[in-house]
Structures are given as structure tokens and as C-alpha cells.
Design a protein around this motif. Structure first.
Motif, PDB file in Angstrom:
ATOM      1  N   ASP A 139       0.815  -1.224   0.000  1.00 32.67           N
ATOM      2  CA  ASP A 139       0.000   0.000   0.000  1.00 32.67           C
ATOM      3  C   ASP A 139       0.844   1.268   0.000  1.00 32.67           C
ATOM      4  O   ASP A 139       0.360   2.346  -0.306  1.00 32.67           O
ATOM      5  N   GLY A 207      -1.457  -1.230  -6.450  1.00 36.16           N
ATOM      6  CA  GLY A 207      -2.599  -1.686  -5.651  1.00 36.16           C
ATOM      7  C   GLY A 207      -3.787  -2.112  -6.475  1.00 36.16           C
ATOM      8  O   GLY A 207      -3.655  -2.888  -7.414  1.00 36.16           O
ATOM      9  N   GLU A 208      -4.966  -1.583  -6.146  1.00 35.97           N
ATOM     10  CA  GLU A 208      -6.190  -2.035  -6.802  1.00 35.97           C
ATOM     11  C   GLU A 208      -6.354  -1.483  -8.212  1.00 35.97           C
ATOM     12  O   GLU A 208      -7.266  -1.869  -8.924  1.00 35.97           O
ATOM     13  N   ASP A 209      -5.469  -0.568  -8.614  1.00 34.98           N
ATOM     14  CA  ASP A 209      -5.540  -0.048  -9.973  1.00 34.98           C
ATOM     15  C   ASP A 209      -4.843  -0.944 -10.976  1.00 34.98           C
ATOM     16  O   ASP A 209      -4.987  -0.767 -12.179  1.00 34.98           O
ATOM     17  N   GLU A 217     -10.983  -7.650  -7.821  1.00 31.17           N
ATOM     18  CA  GLU A 217     -12.159  -6.906  -7.399  1.00 31.17           C
ATOM     19  C   GLU A 217     -13.381  -7.341  -8.203  1.00 31.17           C
ATOM     20  O   GLU A 217     -14.469  -7.528  -7.666  1.00 31.17           O
TER      21      GLU A 217
ATOM     22  N   LYS B   4     -15.059   9.116   1.373  1.00 31.40           N
ATOM     23  CA  LYS B   4     -14.023   8.092   1.258  1.00 31.40           C
ATOM     24  C   LYS B   4     -14.679   6.719   1.249  1.00 31.40           C
ATOM     25  O   LYS B   4     -15.831   6.563   1.645  1.00 31.40           O
ATOM     26  N   ARG B   5     -13.929   5.769   0.823  1.00 31.40           N
ATOM     27  CA  ARG B   5     -14.454   4.405   0.831  1.00 31.40           C
ATOM     28  C   ARG B   5     -13.599   3.534   1.749  1.00 31.40           C
ATOM     29  O   ARG B   5     -12.386   3.479   1.601  1.00 31.40           O
ATOM     30  N   LYS B  45     -17.794  -2.969   2.101  1.00 26.77           N
ATOM     31  CA  LYS B  45     -17.343  -1.721   1.498  1.00 26.77           C
ATOM     32  C   LYS B  45     -18.327  -0.639   1.871  1.00 26.77           C
ATOM     33  O   LYS B  45     -19.529  -0.804   1.689  1.00 26.77           O
ATOM     34  N   LYS B  73      -8.925  -0.757   4.936  1.00 32.98           N
ATOM     35  CA  LYS B  73      -8.260   0.081   3.931  1.00 32.98           C
ATOM     36  C   LYS B  73      -9.163   1.258   3.642  1.00 32.98           C
ATOM     37  O   LYS B  73     -10.374   1.108   3.537  1.00 32.98           O
ATOM     38  N   LYS B  75      -9.826   4.388   0.923  1.00 38.21           N
ATOM     39  CA  LYS B  75      -9.469   4.927  -0.388  1.00 38.21           C
ATOM     40  C   LYS B  75     -10.261   6.191  -0.639  1.00 38.21           C
ATOM     41  O   LYS B  75     -11.361   6.357  -0.138  1.00 38.21           O
ATOM     42  N   ASP B  76      -9.702   7.082  -1.441  1.00 42.40           N
ATOM     43  CA  ASP B  76     -10.483   8.226  -1.899  1.00 42.40           C
ATOM     44  C   ASP B  76     -11.371   7.725  -3.010  1.00 42.40           C
ATOM     45  O   ASP B  76     -10.907   7.014  -3.892  1.00 42.40           O
ATOM     46  N   THR B  77     -12.650   8.078  -2.955  1.00 42.37           N
ATOM     47  CA  THR B  77     -13.513   7.629  -4.049  1.00 42.37           C
ATOM     48  C   THR B  77     -13.347   8.577  -5.216  1.00 42.37           C
ATOM     49  O   THR B  77     -13.236   9.784  -5.042  1.00 42.37           O
TER      50      THR B  77
END
Lengths: 636, 81
Positions: A139, A207-209, A217, B4-5, B45, B73, B75-77
């Protein structure tokens, strides 16, 4: 709070203790003839096993959910009050033991996805500018960081190789287990494993990208994306559970039969019905994910199973998309010179046919790069003209030759027709006013495709169609080679969409198969959009089914798998409903009581899970041997 | 405010009703806009307004329901999503 947590963490031990007590109870009755041992063993067993169930019931109730646990809790308390200790003990034990088995078997159905997520690297070694290395959590890696990857490790980011080279296994992305050689400048995917060598990679996505992150995902979401049948059952269960409570109360009010009323509570648990459909989908989606086939949820499988019309794009789908010179008709005195001139001219254009010609010239060891170009011009719809090395060169189609009054001999005319009928695109070359070359450039038909299309038909596809922007003769040729039902050529992207709409209006369920890059409108219009190969971000997002590996074997498997999964879901629903009916009859006739009811109920849950597990191992894994065995058949 | 998520990785969920529980408990927290519990992935989520509630607090809510939160975790949405 601590107590609840303790109980939850020790549920298995509680189940075991309850089992032992029940055994002691029976031993006491039949070996010692002691009703005291019998009663107390069962009372103890009921109490300890009821605790975790009641905790769950209470937790649900706090958020206003009437859970199965609540029904069981009431039933157990009821049985306890009327002194049916053996019933309450066995019911609670079976309920706990059942959920233990459910947990074990459910995790088996989730295994394919879990093994996928576990491949995701957790740490990365960052190479700082000063040459020092630092191992950090995944991360904390940023885009632009330089990452060190050593032999045997998995690549933690998507990125480009800055230095080093090695063999990479990209099977988590493509589903194809094959070592791919990569070196500086090549891009690498997160999740691929470095077989040997050392790489420094500049991270472009983290990461998730990353593609791998997106796949995980997507698969996770897909498993919970419900089919219409599932959503219906979920809604149903929401009202069903409270309804059971009401029914049990009514039974008691009208019959004053307390034991029957509490038996209704136990029998009313909607277990197998609720778990039946989702568990089939999870197993089916997991099966696909292992093979690089991403199916986006239960609804997609439902629709895919109904598909009767497959519409294919040609280039890159039915063919491999790599064009090559496949026919050469030579009328020049110095054929090397003519080839050099056309290659030099094509170097000026970025036409896909041009690349095939320059590649061919390079392959023939013709030196053309040094030739001097005085002037050049592109004539739309015809080709290009240039003055190279003092020669006037025309490269283009028949229209261009006619426009420049280049006369063709009868032999040349016959040759032209010949080349056209092999399905090739034709490039004619005239130098200083005379025709010197006719070149046929063609695409390679995907090896073994005819058999795979037949397999689609065997699985229920009724209509196979090709829609292409390419010319009619080429399209017709490809269609004849592989056996399609319908061909439409020279289409614009919006015309492809119109055809798909037309098929839908005819009542067909249409799947569109393309390379996922420039087919987005067609993919969106068809009921099922299938992107084949490359695993590009766009493809992953816009389509319903993604075949990470560009192979028709995967397409056939995905189609068959969807059908199997849908059948499996139906079987499970039938089993669940059958069990409910059986229990109801049993209750009315009187051969089902609480403990036996709970047993049948738990057994039915396991039966549907085991039924779904059959899907995990459906079909054979694609192997390299098979791919090697399929001979390449080319257009020429 | 920024949305945010939070992605909460939970210990394996086994009963579909657990999902409903977690979903409705999180949805009732102040500042939580959208909740989705993935049963098979055992993940929750939640999109939330970080001026009203924190991801840690959301984790505690789930924890109180009796489900172990393994990892959180944030994350920015992206606006487009």
C-alpha cells in the motif's frame, strides 16, 4: 462483549462438547439405565449449545433482523420448557455441527478465488535513487517508484522494466501457464511471477488499480452479483423467516399443540433455498477465474446460457490480427528493386498493410531504408504516389492503376482475380508507368477455430455471424473456411450495432465477441459482450465476460460453464423446495419431529453445497500441449 | 467534506444473514452513504463522509456485532464512480 467473542471463537469446541454430552446421555440411558444421567447430560448439552445460537439471534434482533437462529432459539427454549431435553440437545447440536460443515464446504467453493487473491503480493522492495533497497507494504508503493523484483518473486505492480530481463509467468492474468521473455522497455503485470533473472520495474499502476487488482475486485463483486432468481429468493427469505414465526404462533393458537408449533419453527428454516443458488454461482465463477475467464455474476451466467446467436468481429477475433504478405505476383526485371521501392513508400504510411509489406521486405533482405524520397502524396481511396530514387512509384488498388492509365495484361488480370479470391487484401505496385508487382496481404485464421465453432454449436449455439469492416471478398473467404452462417462486410462500427439490434428484435439472444478495444458499442448492445484477450482495462470494465487469454477454447468453456451453472442452480432450488415439501408432509403425517427435521434440514444444505462443488472441477484445464497440437492453418 | 471508501476485510462470513446484519448496522452510522457487503469475499465496502465518522469507528461497529475485522483500507472515491 468478551464473552460473546469467546463463545464465537470456541464454537467448534462447544459443538464437540455437546456431541460428547449427547453420547454420555445415551450411554447413561441404555448402558446404565439411568434417567438421571440421561436427563442431565441432555440438559447440559442443550444449554451449552444453545448459547452461541442465542447470541447470534440476539445480535440480529438488535439490528431488526429475524434470523434463523431466532427461530431455533425459540424452538429450543420451548422444547426445554416441556421437558423434551433430548430434542433440544440434538437440535442445537445438529444446528451447530451443520454450520461447521457448511463453513468447511463453503470455503471449498471459495477456494479458487482465495487462491487468486493470495497470489497478490503483500510487500515490494523499493529501490531508492541512492541505491539503497527498502521492503515496504504494498500500500505504500507509489506510481513512479522503482521496484526490485528477484527470481521467484511476484511482480508487485503494473509497470515497465527499467533494467534487467527474465522469464515471467503471467498465468494469473492470462490463465495461460507459459514463460514469457521480457526485457527493458517491456511492460509487466502485477501478480506475474519472475521465473529467473532480476528486474527493476518502474511502477505505473499500484494496488487495486493494477490489472490484477481489478481482476480480483471484479471476481469478488461478480460472486455477489445476484441473478434474478437469487434476488427473488433473498427477498422471499426476508419475509419467509418472520412468516414462519407467525405460522408457528397460529398453529399453536388453533391446535393448542405446543410440540407441533415449535417443530414448525425448526422446519421453517430456509437454509438450502437461501444457499443453493449463490453457492452454484460462486463455484461456477471460481471455475472460470481459474482459467482466465471472468464472468460478471449470476445474471451474466443466466443470460449467457440463453445465448443462441454469436456475433464475431473478424480481425483479431476469428483471425489472429497479424497481417502478412501471403501472395506475390512479380512482373519486374529486377524484383528486389521493385520490392525495395514499395517498402520505402510504405514506410511513409502507417497503414496496417504497409507494415506487412515492410516486414516482408526486411525478411527478404531487401535494403530499402537508405533510398531517397523526393516527394510523396496520399490519394484517398486509392493509395500513395512517390518519387523514390528517381523512379515514379504508384502503390495502391486497381482504382489507382486505372486512374494513372496503367494497362494490365490478361495474365495480370487473371493473377489479380486469383489473389483476391484467396481472401487477401491486394496491393498493386507500378514503377515508371508499368505494373511490377501484385502483393496479397492477408490475416491468419485462428488455428483450430473450425472445431471450436463446432463445439459452440454442440453446446447450443444456433447462429454464428461475422460482422466486419473488411472487404466482402476477404470476409466471404474467411467465412467459408471456418463455416459461418451469416457474413456482413464493409461495415462501420454503428452498422455493426444495427445488425446486433436487428438480431435482438428477431428474438435472438446475442453474444458479441470482439477484441474489446474498438468494439465497445457492439459489446454494450449485445446481451452478452465478450472481450477476448489482452486484459485491457477497457475490456475488463465494459464487457460482461472477459477472456483474459485470447482463445476460442476459453470461449467454448465459458459458454458451457454458464449452461452447467444455470442447470446446477436449478437443481439446487429443486432440491431445496423438495425438502421443504417433504418436511411439511412429514409434519402433517407425523413422522417428522424436531430433531429429525433439523437433521433433514442440515443434510439438505450440505447436499446443495456438494452439488455446487461439482462445478469447481468442471472441464479440463487448458494446457500448453493442446495449444501446440493445434496446427496453424493460414489463409494461403 | 470528502467522501471516502472504507474496505473492511472480515473473517470468513458463513451465513447470508450475517450480511444483512452488517449492512444495516453500517448503513445506520452517521455519514455512511453506501454500504455493500460481499458475502463470498467476506468484505464490507462503505462510502462515508470522513468529517462525520472514521473508518476505524466503522470497523468497531462491525466488531461489536461479533465479526472480526482483519484489515481496514481507506481509499479516496473517484468522483466518476
Amino acid at each position: 462483549m468478551k464473552f460473546q467473542r469467546y463463545i464465537q471463537n470456541h464454537q467448534n469446541q462447544i459443538t464437540l462438547a455437546s456431541a460428547i454430552l449427547i453420547a454420555i446421555g445415551f450411554a447413561g440411558k441404555y448402558l446404565l439405565s439411568s434417567t438421571v444421567v440421561y436427563d442431565w447430560a441432555f440438559i447440559l448439552a442443550s444449554i451449552i449449545a444453545a448459547v452461541p445460537i442465542m447470541i447470534h439471534a440476539y445480535q440480529s434482533l438488535r439490528v431488526k433482523v429475524i434470523s434463523i437462529e431466532l427461530l431455533v432459539s425459540i424452538a429450543v427454549v420451548g422444547a426445554f420448557i416441556i421437558g423434551e431435553y433430548n430434542e433440544s440437545a440434538i437440535v442445537t447440536f445438529l444446528f451447530l455441527f451443520g454450520s461447521y460443515l457448511e463453513q468447511r464446504t463453503l470455503s471449498k467453493t471459495r477456494q479458487s478465488i482465495k487462491s487468486l487473491t493470495q497470489m497478490a503480493p503483500e510487500t515490494a522492495v523499493i529501490l531508492h535513487d541512492d541505491g539503497t533497497q527498502e521492503e515496504v507494504d504494498i500500500d505504500d508503493v507509489d506510481e513512479g517508484d522503482h521496484i526490485m523484483v528477484k527470481t521467484g518473486a511476484s511482480v508487485p505492480v503494473d509497470g515497465n522494466i527499467v533494467s534487467g530481463s527474465g522469464y515471467l509467468d503471467e498465468s494469473v492474468i492470462t490463465g495461460e501457464s507459459k514463460a514469457v521473455a521480457k526485457t527493458a522497455g517491456d511492460s509487466v503485470y502485477s501478480g506475474s511471477i519472475l521465473g529467473n533473472g532480476t528486474l527493476t520495474v518502474e511502477a505505473t499502476k499500484v494496488g487495486e488499480d493494477t490489472t490484477f487488482g481489478k481482476i480480483i475486485e471484479l471476481v469478488e463483486d461478480a460472486q455477489d452479483a445476484k441473478s434474478p432468481a437469487e434476488s427473488f429468493i433473498d427477498k422471499f427469505a426476508q419475509y419467509y423467516t418472520p412468516a414462519v414465526l407467525v405460522i408457528a404462533a397460529l398453529v399453536y393458537l388453533f391446535t393448542r399443540d405446543f410440540p407441533t408449533a415449535i417443530t414448525v419453527l425448526v422446519l421453517g428454516c430456509p437454509g438450502a433455498l437461501v444457499i443453493g443458488a449463490p453457492v452454484s454461482n460462486v463455484a461456477g465463477i471460481g471455475n472460470g477465474a481459474k482459467r482466465g475467464i471472468l464472468l460478471k455474476g449470476g445474471a451474466v451466467m443466466d443470460d449467457f446460457a440463453k445465448v443462441d446467436t454469436f456475433v464475431f468481429d473478424k480481425t483479431g477475433t476469428l483471425t489472429l490480427g497479424n497481417t502478412a504478405v501471403s501472395a506475390v505476383k512479380d512482373y519486374a526485371d529486377d524484383s528486389k528493386e521493385a520490392l525495395a521501392l514499395v517498402a520505402r513508400a510504405e514506410r511513409l504510411s502507417d497503414h496496417p498493410l504497409g507494415k506487412a509489406i515492410t516486414d516482408y521486405a526486411t525478411h527478404e533482405k531487401v535494403d530499402f531504408e537508405q533510398l531517397d524520397v523526393a516527394e510523396n502524396d496520399t490519394v484517398k481511396g486509392q493509395g500513395l504516389t512517390a518519387t523514390i530514387d528517381g523512379h515514379h512509384v504508384l502503390v495502391g488498388n486497381l482504382k489507382m492503376m486505372n486512374a494513372n492509365s496503367i494497362a494490365l495484361t490478361d495474365t495480370q488480370k487473371a493473377d489479380l482475380t486469383d489473389v483476391q479470391h484467396t481472401g487477401s487484401s491486394v496491393v498493386m505496385v507500378a514503377v515508371d508507368g508499368a505494373l511490377k508487382l501484385i502483393l496479397g496481404v492477408s490475416d491468419t485464421i485462428r488455428p483450430g477455430i473450425k472445431a471450436q465453432l463446432q463445439a459452440l454449436r454442440d453446446h447450443g449455439a444456433k447462429h454464428l455471424v461475422m460482422l466486419t469492416g473488411d472487404n466482402k471478398i476477404t470476409a466471404q473467404y474467411v467465412a467459408e473456411q471456418i463455416g459461418l452462417d451469416e457474413v456482413h462486410a464493409e461495415l462501420l462500427p454503428e452498422e455493426k450495432v444495427d445488425y446486433i439490434k436487428k438480431f435482438k428484435d428477431q428474438g435472438r439472444t446475442v453474444a458479441f465477441v470482439g477484441d474489446g478495444i474498438n468494439d465497445s458499442p457492439a459489446i454494450a448492445t449485445a446481451q452478452i459482450g465478450i472481450a477476448m484477450g489482452n486484459g485491457t482495462d477497457v475490456a475488463i470494465e465494459t464487457s460482461d465476460v472477459v477472456l483474459m487469454q485470447s482463445s476460442f477454447e476459453a470461449l467454448v468453456h465459458a459458454y458451457a460453464l454458464s449452461k452447467k451453472t444455470v442447470i446446477n442452480t436449478k437443481e439446487n432450488i429443486a432440491i431445496a423446495i423438495g425438502v421443504v415439501v417433504f418436511l411439511l408432509i412429514g409434519l402433517i403425517v407425523g413422522f417428522i419431529y424436531m430433531a429429525s427435521g433439523m437433521f433433514v434440514h442440515e443434510a439438505s444444505i450440505l447436499v446443495v453445497i456438494f452439488n455446487a462443488m461439482r462445478l469447481i472441477s468442471y472441464g479440463k484445464m487448458p494446457t500448453q500441449a493442446q495449444q501446440a497440437a493445434t496446427q496453424k492453418t493460414s489463409l494461403t | 467534506m470528502t467522501t471516502k471508501r472504507a474496505v473492511l476485510q472480515l473473517d470468513g462470513l458463513t451465513c447470508p444473514s450475517c450480511m444483512t446484519k452488517i449492512e444495516s448496522a453500517l448503513a445506520h452510522q452517521p455519514g455512511v452513504e453506501k454500504v455493500k457487503v460481499l458475502f463470498n469475499a467476506s468484505k464490507a465496502k462503505a462510502d462515508f463522509d470522513d468529517s462525520k465518522v472514521s473508518a476505524e469507528e466503522l470497523g468497531q461497529v462491525v466488531d461489536k456485532l461479533g465479526y472480526e475485522v482483519k484489515k481496514i483500507k481507506v481509499k479516496d472515491t473517484v468522483a466518476a464512480k
